[in-house]
Design an enzyme around this catalytic site. Structure first.
Site, PDB file in Angstrom:
ATOM      1  N   ASP A   1     -21.314 -27.214  13.124  1.00 28.23           N
ATOM      2  CA  ASP A   1     -19.900 -28.751  12.217  1.00 28.23           C
ATOM      3  C   ASP A   1     -21.005 -29.682  11.568  1.00 28.23           C
ATOM      4  O   ASP A   1     -21.870 -30.134  12.179  1.00 28.23           O
ATOM      5  CB  ASP A   1     -19.014 -29.191  12.375  1.00 28.23           C
ATOM      6  CG  ASP A   1     -17.539 -28.306  11.737  1.00 28.23           C
ATOM      7  OD1 ASP A   1     -18.262 -28.728  10.174  1.00 28.23           O
ATOM      8  OD2 ASP A   1     -16.842 -29.948  11.518  1.00 28.23           O
TER       9      ASP A   1
ATOM     10  N   HIS B   1     -26.271 -26.368   4.025  1.00 29.17           N
ATOM     11  CA  HIS B   1     -26.340 -24.799   5.286  1.00 29.17           C
ATOM     12  C   HIS B   1     -27.786 -24.850   5.254  1.00 29.17           C
ATOM     13  O   HIS B   1     -27.795 -24.180   5.786  1.00 29.17           O
ATOM     14  CB  HIS B   1     -25.171 -24.162   3.938  1.00 29.17           C
ATOM     15  CG  HIS B   1     -24.183 -23.615   4.275  1.00 29.17           C
ATOM     16  ND1 HIS B   1     -22.591 -24.978   5.003  1.00 29.17           N
ATOM     17  CD2 HIS B   1     -22.620 -24.127   3.084  1.00 29.17           C
ATOM     18  CE1 HIS B   1     -21.765 -24.539   4.624  1.00 29.17           C
ATOM     19  NE2 HIS B   1     -21.504 -24.179   2.819  1.00 29.17           N
TER      20      HIS B   1
ATOM     21  N   LEU C   1     -33.938 -15.100  25.645  1.00 30.78           N
ATOM     22  CA  LEU C   1     -32.764 -15.092  25.241  1.00 30.78           C
ATOM     23  C   LEU C   1     -32.035 -14.061  24.383  1.00 30.78           C
ATOM     24  O   LEU C   1     -32.769 -13.863  23.719  1.00 30.78           O
ATOM     25  CB  LEU C   1     -33.281 -16.179  24.632  1.00 30.78           C
ATOM     26  CG  LEU C   1     -31.711 -16.846  23.507  1.00 30.78           C
ATOM     27  CD1 LEU C   1     -31.429 -17.803  25.041  1.00 30.78           C
ATOM     28  CD2 LEU C   1     -32.539 -18.098  22.266  1.00 30.78           C
TER      29      LEU C   1
HETATM   30  C1  FPP Z   1     -19.602 -26.064   9.572  1.00 30.36           C
HETATM   31  O1  FPP Z   1     -20.037 -26.695   8.138  1.00 30.36           O
HETATM   32  C2  FPP Z   1     -20.840 -24.555   9.345  1.00 30.36           C
HETATM   33  C3  FPP Z   1     -20.715 -23.956   8.449  1.00 30.36           C
HETATM   34  C4  FPP Z   1     -19.043 -22.888   8.024  1.00 30.36           C
HETATM   35  C5  FPP Z   1     -21.142 -22.837   8.502  1.00 30.36           C
HETATM   36  C6  FPP Z   1     -22.860 -22.582   9.479  1.00 30.36           C
HETATM   37  C7  FPP Z   1     -23.612 -21.787   8.770  1.00 30.36           C
HETATM   38  C8  FPP Z   1     -25.691 -21.933   9.005  1.00 30.36           C
HETATM   39  C9  FPP Z   1     -26.019 -23.330   9.266  1.00 30.36           C
HETATM   40  C10 FPP Z   1     -25.877 -20.777   8.661  1.00 30.36           C
HETATM   41  C11 FPP Z   1     -25.771 -19.734   9.397  1.00 30.36           C
HETATM   42  C12 FPP Z   1     -27.062 -19.315   9.738  1.00 30.36           C
HETATM   43  C13 FPP Z   1     -27.239 -18.261  10.470  1.00 30.36           C
HETATM   44  C14 FPP Z   1     -29.311 -17.584  10.485  1.00 30.36           C
HETATM   45  C15 FPP Z   1     -26.827 -18.038  11.613  1.00 30.36           C
HETATM   46  P1  FPP Z   1     -18.812 -27.675   6.839  1.00 30.36           P
HETATM   47  O2  FPP Z   1     -19.104 -27.005   6.107  1.00 30.36           O
HETATM   48  O3  FPP Z   1     -18.196 -27.478   7.817  1.00 30.36           O
HETATM   49  O4  FPP Z   1     -19.373 -28.605   6.895  1.00 30.36           O
HETATM   50  P2  FPP Z   1     -18.161 -30.271   6.427  1.00 30.36           P
HETATM   51  O5  FPP Z   1     -17.501 -29.936   8.040  1.00 30.36           O
HETATM   52  O6  FPP Z   1     -18.857 -31.195   6.689  1.00 30.36           O
HETATM   53  O7  FPP Z   1     -17.892 -29.627   5.487  1.00 30.36           O
END
Ligand code: FPP
Length: 255
Positions: free
Chosen positions: A25, A42, A136
């Site tokens: 997050d 992201h 892994l």
């Molecule tokens: C949360 O940050 C993150 C997500 C909803 C997506 C996480 C996904 C990735 C890092 C990409 C995944 C890639 C692979 C290859 C698995 P948020 O957007 O909720 O952040 P905020 O709470 O600060 O708004």
């Protein structure tokens, strides 16, 4: 000695968690702090996925489970969902050769059928390419939520009962576990959530019954080697009792 070296020296390699699960997050806040768009947060988050996978693999951790896209994330604005889908497909295509080289086995958990077809193709290709890998286990949770998974498990068990394959008094914890997407995967020893919130957000509710929970304010794109080691050292400092008393646990350790 810098902090990373100090933490590494404190790490007990014989007491590593077998399974680490992560709620990633803070991508959006990381971007906002830099006056960037959420997509850039992201994209930076994908770098952290790359790095943490490498560290987990190097440390001999058996299972790394990442909450990459929740069922609830479908409710985000359409352009953000598209960006995330694009990034997931792109990342898996780009990373697969290195995952194979590092003997990392990809496993997909969630309602994969809901993902766009081209992303599904990329994910399937990654999974097939790494199917023979024995290092892994990287579990990617996509269009996943725990309530979806538990509801599906209950439906499957009810269908088996209706077909006469199982009777109600045969249903035990093992029956439930074996109908979850994590069937065959040990429960997480450690659940990490980055980004400062202290909640579980519909992630692995059944599986984390006895997991150690670790919440850190570090935003996911900033979650690097040092932050990961901090979590592992903190985990190793805890006493896991599984409902027993501290004295019982100490006695068991001596025997
Ligand atoms: C949360 O940050 C993150 C997500 C909803 C997506 C996480 C996904 C990735 C890092 C990409 C995944 C890639 C692979 C290859 C698995 P948020 O957007 O909720 O952040 P905020 O709470 O600060 O708004």
């Amino acid at each position: 000695m810098d902090r990373t070296e100090e933490l590494t020296s404190r790490l007990n390699m014989t007491r590593m968690p077998r399974h680490v699960a992560i709620i990633m997050d803070g991508n959006g806040r990381w971007a906002r702090e830099r006056m960037k768009g959420r997509s850039e947060g992201h994209a930076e988050g994908v770098n952290s996925v790359h790095n943490i996978t490498k560290y987990a693999s190097d440390l001999g951790i058996g299972y790394l489970t990442l909450y990459a896209f929740s069922t609830e994330n479908w409710n985000r604005p359409a352009p953000e969902v598209e960006t995330l889908m694009y990034l997931i497909g792109w990342a898996i295509r780009k990373e697969t050769p290195e995952l194979v080289a590092n003997n990392v086995h990809i496993n997909l958990l969630g309602e994969i059928d809901r993902l766009p077809e081209e992303v599904r193709r990329d994910l399937e290709a990654g999974r097939e390419a790494t199917a023979h890998c024995t290092g892994l286990n990287l579990n990617l949770c996509l269009s996943y939520s725990s309530r979806w998974e538990l509801t599906r498990a209950m439906r499957m068990i009810a269908e088996e009962a209706a077909r006469g394959e199982i009777s109600a008094d045969m249903v035990n914890e093992e029956t439930v576990s074996s109908h979850l997407s994590t069937a065959g995967i040990p429960d997480p020893d450690l659940l990490i959530r980055t980004g400062g919130e202290q909640r579980i957000s519909n992630f692995l509710l059944w599986q984390i019954a006895y997991s150690e929970l670790y919440f850190t304010p570090v935003l996911w794109p900033d979650f690097g080697h040092e932050a990961f080691l901090e979590a592992l050292v903190d985990y190793q400092g805890r006493e896991r009792r599984f409902g027993k008393t501290s004295d019982q646990v100490k006695e068991e350790k001596q025997n």
